[in-house]
Enzyme design. Structure first.
Site, PDB file in Angstrom:
ATOM      1  CG  ASP A 493     -63.764 -61.524   6.437  1.00 28.39           C
ATOM      2  OD1 ASP A 493     -63.241 -61.980   7.473  1.00 28.39           O
ATOM      3  OD2 ASP A 493     -63.771 -60.308   6.158  1.00 28.39           O
ATOM      4  CG  ASP A 555     -59.163 -56.609   9.570  1.00 28.26           C
ATOM      5  OD1 ASP A 555     -58.841 -57.306   8.585  1.00 28.26           O
ATOM      6  OD2 ASP A 555     -60.307 -56.629  10.076  1.00 28.26           O
TER       7      ASP A 555
END
Ligand SMILES: *[C@@H]1O[C@H](CO)[C@@H](O)[C@H](O)[C@H]1NC(C)=O
Ligand SMILES: *[C@@H]1O[C@H](CO)[C@@H](O)[C@H](O)[C@H]1NC(C)=O
Ligand SMILES: *[C@@H]1O[C@H](CO)[C@@H](O)[C@H](O)[C@H]1NC(C)=O
Ligand SMILES: *[C@@H]1O[C@H](CO)[C@@H](O)[C@H](O)[C@H]1NC(C)=O
Ligand SMILES: *[C@@H]1O[C@H](CO)[C@@H](O)[C@H](O)[C@H]1NC(C)=O
Ligand SMILES: *[C@@H]1O[C@H](CO)[C@@H](O)[C@H](O)[C@H]1NC(C)=O
Ligand SMILES: *[C@@H]1O[C@H](CO)[C@@H](O)[C@H](O)[C@H]1NC(C)=O
Ligand SMILES: *[C@@H]1O[C@H](CO)[C@@H](O)[C@H](O)[C@H]1NC(C)=O
Ligand SMILES: *[C@@H]1O[C@H](CO)[C@@H](O)[C@H](O)[C@H]1NC(C)=O
Ligand SMILES: *[C@@H]1O[C@H](CO)[C@@H](O)[C@H](O)[C@H]1NC(C)=O
Ligand SMILES: *[C@@H]1O[C@H](CO)[C@@H](O)[C@H](O)[C@H]1NC(C)=O
Ligand SMILES: *[C@@H]1O[C@H](CO)[C@@H](O)[C@H](O)[C@H]1NC(C)=O
Length: 736
Positions: A493, A555
Site C-alpha cells: 500500500d 477503496d
C-alpha cells in the site's frame, strides 16, 4: 542479446527487417492494422511525422501551409522530437537548460539501427518481447552546438498495433545540463477533428471518463502528486467525434511510469495537433553531468480502427503478454478474505485466528492480515499515529513472532476442498510515521526541503526512496518479514502523495529507487502474489503492473459505484489486473444496500476476487449464497484472466450496464448484466452481445435451444428484469 542488423547514415539504401523498414531516411513501422511513418527532413535534419493510423503504403506530401508571415520555420512542420528555441513556438518534447543559461537545442539526425526484439530500459519498467513479438528502431540525433546526443527508441508490436517509445539524452560536453521537460511520446498529427478522453477522479472516486474537444491551444492534465494519482491517470485516448465503443478510429497513449506526469495536446494555428506524454516539468529539472545519460520512462501508443473497445483490448493483451512480468499474470488468483473492513486495528492473535477459521469455513483459500500487525511500544501500530517504518511484528499481538501464527493459519483446511488456508499480509513500506523507531534514528530519510515544516498526511511522511540506504533498508526489512513466515501474498500500500521535495528531480530519482526495490523483491520472491495499492487506485498504472500482476482498484467497494470505476479502469488496463472485493452492506462509504449476488457479480469481473468483511456479521441468506458465488468464481476466473473484454453498456449513460468476456479459445462467453434502478418505463434496450462468431450457434443458461452469433450480436437478447434496484444476471453462452 542485441544483434546489430544495420547501422546506416543517410545513405540511399533501402532496408527492411520485419515490421520496420528504412528507405533512405524514410522510416515505416507496420502493425497488423496500423502504420507509423516519419522521415528525416533533408534540409534541417529534423525528424518529421508523416502518419500514425490505419495501414498505408506510401509517403504522401505534407499539407500545404502558407509560409512566411509571423509563424515561419519549424513551427509549420509536423515534428517527431520537437526541441525548443529555433522557430517552433509549440511545447517541446525535450527542453534542456545548458550551463551558460540558454535553453536552445538543435538535434540533428545522425544514424539509425534496427534491432530484433527490444532492449530493456535501465532501471525503469517497460514492455518486453522477443524477436517474433517486437522490433526496435533506434534513431540517433546530435546537437552540435551543445554536445548533447539523443537516442530515440521506437518498438513496434505488430500483433497489438502498438508502438513503445522512450529516449536517452547523453551529455557529451564538459559542463552540466538539466532536463527541464521530457515527453516520452511526442508526435504531430494532422489537422484532424479530435476529442480527448481521460480518466479523472479522486480517492474512492477513480477513473471517471471525461471527453473534451482538442481545441486551439493546450488541452492537458497532469499529476504533481509525486505519483500517477487518483486525480488523473497517465492515460488518454484521442478519437474522432464519431468514434464509438465498437467503431471508428482511436489512439490510446499510456505512460509506463508511477511518478508525476503531464499529458498534453496542443493545436496550433495550422490545426496540427501535437501530442506529448511524459514527465511533469514541475517534477523534472534533472541534472545530467558530463558523460552521464538520462533515460526517459517509456510510453505506449496503440491504434485502433475498431473504436475504444479495440483500443482497450490491444492494451489488455499487450500488457498481459508483454508488460506484466509476474508468474501470476496469466494464472487464476486465489479467492481471499482481507481483515481490514472486518477488524480494522482491533487485531490480536486470537481475533485473527478466529477470522482465519471463519475464512476457511466459508471455503475461501487465502487469508490476508491487513494493517495493525507491526511496531512496538511506544510506537505500536494500534492506530494510524504510529509504527509505519518499523516492520517487525508487535510482540503484544504476536509474542512468538509471525512464524508460529502463520503456521496456525496454514494448518486450517479450506471447507469443501483438500487445500490448506494460505496467508497474506499488508505492508506500506514507502512511508514512515514520525512516531517510529525508524524516524527517530533516520529523520533525514523522510522527504523534506531545507527547513520547511514536513507536512503530515494521515500522520505520516514519505521516505526518500531516491536514497540507496533507504532502498537497502526496505529490501532487508521486507525480506525479513517474508523470510519469517510462510507468506503467499503481499498487499503493498501507499497512502499519501509527496509534499516537500528536496529538489524537483527527487520524484524521478524516487521512482528509480522504488523500481529497484520492487524489482529486487519480486525477483527474490517470484512465487509471492504481489498486489499494488495506493489508497485504492492511486497508482493503477503500467509502471506498477510491470512488477505486480494486480492492483487494488478503489477503496470504494460499493458495487454500484465500482461499475463506473472498473469500466473506466478497463479503458487501459486489463480486468485480469484488477483486485475487487465483496464488502458488507450498508456500504461503509455510501451507505448503499445491494444484494450479495449483485456485489459478487461486479467483483467477479476482476482477476483477483475476494471478500472484505467480517464473516460473523453475514446474514443467513448471505452465508447461504457464498458456495454458489465460489462455484461461479471457479468457472469465471480463468476466462477473466486470459479472455477478451467487451464493454456493452456503461453505467454513466445506461440504467442497464453490461460487460462481457469471450474465452481465449472463443468457445465460451460470460455476460455480466445489471439493472441499476427499478423503472416502470422505458423498456430496457436489447442487450447486444459482442465478439461472437456470426455463423456459429450458441446455447445458454438463459434460453432453450440455440441462437446464432449474428442474432445475438445484431438483435441481442431481452432480459426479464424485476422491478427492483440493483439487479444482476450472469449469462453464459456456449458455442456449439
Ligand atoms: C522518401 O519519401 C519521399 C516522399 O515523402 C520520397 O520523395 C522519397 O523518394 C523517399 N525516399 C526514399 C529513399 O525512399
Ligand atoms: C517468443 O515468445 C513467444 C511467446 O511470447 C514464444 O511463443 C516464441 O517461441 C518465442 N520465440 C523465440 C524465438 O524465442
Ligand atoms: C556537426 O559537426 C560535425 C563535425 O563536428 C559535422 O561533421 C556535422 O556535419 C555537423 N552536423 C551538423 C548537422 O551541422
Ligand atoms: C556521446 O557519448 C556517448 C556516451 O559516452 C557515446 O556513446 C557517443 O558516441 C557520444 N556521441 C558523440 C557524437 O560523441
Ligand atoms: C555539475 O554539478 C555537480 C553537482 O551539482 C557539481 O558537483 C559539479 O561540479 C558540476 N560540474 C561542472 C562541470 O560544472
Ligand atoms: C516463478 O518464476 C520464477 C522465475 O522468475 C521461476 O523460477 C519459478 O519456478 C516460477 N514459479 C512458479 C510457481 O511458476
Ligand atoms: C483480542 O481482540 C479482540 C477484538 O478486538 C478482543 O475482544 C479481545 O479481548 C482481544 N484479546 C486479547 C488477548 O487481547
Ligand atoms: C495510538 O497509538 C499510540 C502509539 O502506539 C499510542 O500511544 C496511543 O495511545 C494510541 N491512541 C489511542 C487513542 O489508542
Ligand atoms: C504520536 O502519537 C501520539 C499518541 O498517539 C499522538 O498524539 C501524536 O499526534 C503522534 N504524532 C504524530 C506526529 O503523529
Ligand atoms: C536483492 O538485494 C539483495 C541485497 O542487496 C541482494 O543480495 C539480492 O541478490 C537482490 N536480489 C535480486 C533478485 O535482485
Ligand atoms: C475453452 O475455454 C473454456 C473456458 O476457459 C473451457 O471451459 C473449455 O474447456 C475450453 N475448451 C477447449 C476445447 O479447450
Ligand atoms: C465460425 O463458426 C463456423 C461455424 O461453426 C465455423 O465454420 C468457422 O470456422 C468459425 N470461424 C472462426 C473464425 O472460428
Amino acid at each position: 542479446m542485441r544483434i546489430l542488423l544495420l547501422v546506416a547514415a543517410t545513405a540511399g539504401l533501402a532496408f527492411a527487417a520485419g515490421p520496420i523498414s528504412a528507405s533512405g531516411s524514410n522510416f515505416t513501422l507496420t502493425g497488423n492494422g496500423m502504420s507509423y511513418l516519419f522521415h528525416v527532413d533533408p534540409s534541417s535534419l529534423d525528424l518529421f511525422s508523416d502518419h500514425f493510423g490505419g495501414p498505408v503504403d506510401d509517403f504522401i506530401n505534407p499539407a500545404t501551409i502558407f509560409q512566411g508571415g509571423w509563424s515561419d520555420g519549424l513551427t509549420n512542420d509536423r515534428r517527431e522530437f520537437p526541441d525548443i528555441g529555433r522557430s517552433d513556438y509549440r511545447l517541446p518534447a525535450i527542453h534542456i537548460s545548458h550551463a551558460d543559461g540558454n535553453t536552445v537545442s538543435a538535434f540533428a539526425y545522425q544514424s539509425y539501427e534496427i534491432l530484433p526484439g527490444k532492449p530493456s530500459l535501465p532501471g525503469l519498467p517497460a514492455t518486453y518481447g522477443n524477436a517474433s513479438d517486437v522490433s526496435t528502431l533506434i534513431i540517433r540525433l546530435y546537437d552540435n552546438y551543445s554536445d548533447v546526443s539523443a537516442a530515440l527508441s521506437y518498438s513496434v508490436f505488430p500483433s497489438y498495433n502498438a508502438i513503445a517509445r522512450s529516449f536517452q539524452i547523453t551529455n557529451n560536453g564538459s559542463a552540466n545540463i538539466t532536463i527541464e521537460r521530457a515527453a516520452s511520446f511526442s508526435i504531430d498529427l494532422p489537422n484532424l477533428d479530435l476529442n480527448m478522453l481521460e480518466l479523472q477522479g479522486d480517492w474512492a472516486h477513480e477513473m471517471n471518463r471525461v471527453i473534451r474537444p482538442v481545441q486551439y491551444g493546450e488541452t492537458s492534465f497532469r499529476s504533481t502528486e509525486g505519483y500517477s494519482s487518483h486525480v488523473h491517470n497517465p492515460f488518454f485516448a484521442l478519437m474522432s467525434p464519431s468514434t464509438t465503443e465498437s467503431s471508428g478510429e482511436a489512439w490510446g497513449f499510456n505512460l509506463v511510469y508511477t511518478g508525476s506526469f503531464a499529458a498534453t495536446t496542443e493545436r496550433f494555428s495550422h490545426g496540427f495537433v501535437r501530442v506529448l506524454l511524459g514527465l511533469n516539468p514541475l517534477h523534472a529539472s534533472i541534472p545530467v553531468g558530463p558523460g552521464q545519460t538520462f533515460t526517459s520512462p517509456e510510453a505506449v501508443a496503440v491504434y485502433s480502427s475498431e473504436g475504444l473497445g479495440g483500443m482497450s483490448r490491444s492494451f489488455h493483451d499487450l500488457y498481459r503478454n508483454h508488460l506484466s512480468r509476474s508468474n501470476y499474470t496469466l494464472q487464476t488468483r486465489p479467492v481471499l478474505l482481507n481483515s481490514w473492513e472486518g477488524l480494522g486495528f482491533n487485531i490480536n492473535q486470537s481475533s485473527l485466528d478466529q477470522l482465519a477459521q471463519e475464512t476457511a469455513d466459508l471455503g475461501i483459500r487465502l487469508f490476508v492480515n491487513d494493517d495493525g500487525w507491526f511496531g512496538q511500544t511506544p510506537y505500536a501500530r494500534i492506530n494510524d499515529t504510529a509504527g509505519l517504518g518499523d516492520w517487525t511484528p508487535n510482540p503484544d499481538h504476536f509474542p512468538n513472532g509471525l512464524g508460529p501464527y502463520v503456521g496456525d493459519v496454514d494448518s486450517l483446511t479450506v471447507e469443501n476442498s483438500s487445500q490448506k488456508l494460505e496467508f497474506g499480509i499488508w505492508v506500506e513500506p514507502e512511508m514512515v510515521n514520525p512516531n517510529s523507531t525508524l524516524y527517530n534514528e533516520h529523520p533525514d530519510w523522510a522527504l523534506h526541503a531545507g527547513s520547511h515544516p514536513r507536512t503530515l498526511t494521515r500522520n505520516q511522511l514519505v521516505l526518500n526512496l531516491g536514497l540507496p540506504e533507504v532502498q537497502d533498508y526496505l529490501i532487508t526489512a521486507i525480506s525479513n518479514v517474508i523470510n519469517s513466515a510462510d507468506i503467499r501474498y503481499i498487499k503493498w500500500d501507499n497512502n499519501r502523495g509527496m509534499h516537500e521535495l528536496p529538489n524537483p528531480a527527487a520524484d524521478y530519482n524516487y521512482m528509480l529507487g522504488m523500481y529497484r526495490v520492487m524489482d529486487n523483491l519480486t525477483g527474490s520472491y517470484p512465487d509471492i502474489l504481489w498486489e499494488g495499492c495506493a489508497s485504492g487506485g492511486g497508482r493503477f498504472d503500467p509502471g506498477i503492473l510491470h512488477y505486480y500482476p494486480q492492483s487494488w482498484t478503489s477503496d470504494d467497494t460499493d458495487a454500484a459505484e465500482r461499475l463506473t470505476i472498473q469500466m473506466g479502469t478497463s479503458l487501459a488496463y486489463p480486468p485480469s489486473a484488477m483486485a475487487c472485493h465483496v464488502s458488507a452492506v450498508p456500504n461503509g462509504i455510501t451507505q448503499r444496500n445491494t444484494s450479495i449476488e449483485y456485489r459478487a457479480h461486479v467483483a467477479l469481473m476482476c482477476g483477483s476476487f475476494g471478500f472484505e468483511l467480517n464473516p460473523v456479521e453475514l446474514t443467513a441468506e448471505e452465508r447461504a449464497a457464498i458456495p454458489g458465488i465460489l462455484a461461479d468464481w471457479e468457472r469465471i476466473n480463468p476466462i477473466v484472466i486470459t479472455g477478451s473484454f467487451y464493454r456493452l453498456a456503461l453505467p454513466d449513460n445506461s440504467n442497464w450496464p453490461a460487460a462481457q468476456f469471450v474465452s481465449a479459445n472463443q468457445t465460451v462467453a460470460i455476460v455480466f448484466a445489471f439493472q441499476q434502478r427499478a423503472t416502470v418505463k422505458p423498456a430496457p434496450p436489447p442487450l447486444k452481445i459482442a465478439g461472437l462468431n456470426a455463423t456459429a450457434r450458441y446455447t445458454s443458461n438463459l434460453y432453450n435451444g440455440s441462437l446464432s452469433g449474428s442474432t445475438l450480436m445484431n438483435a441481442g437478447i431481452n432480459l426479464a428484469w424485476e422491478t427492483a434496484d440493483y439487479q444482476s444476471m450472469l449469462i453464459w453462452l456456449y458455442r456449439q
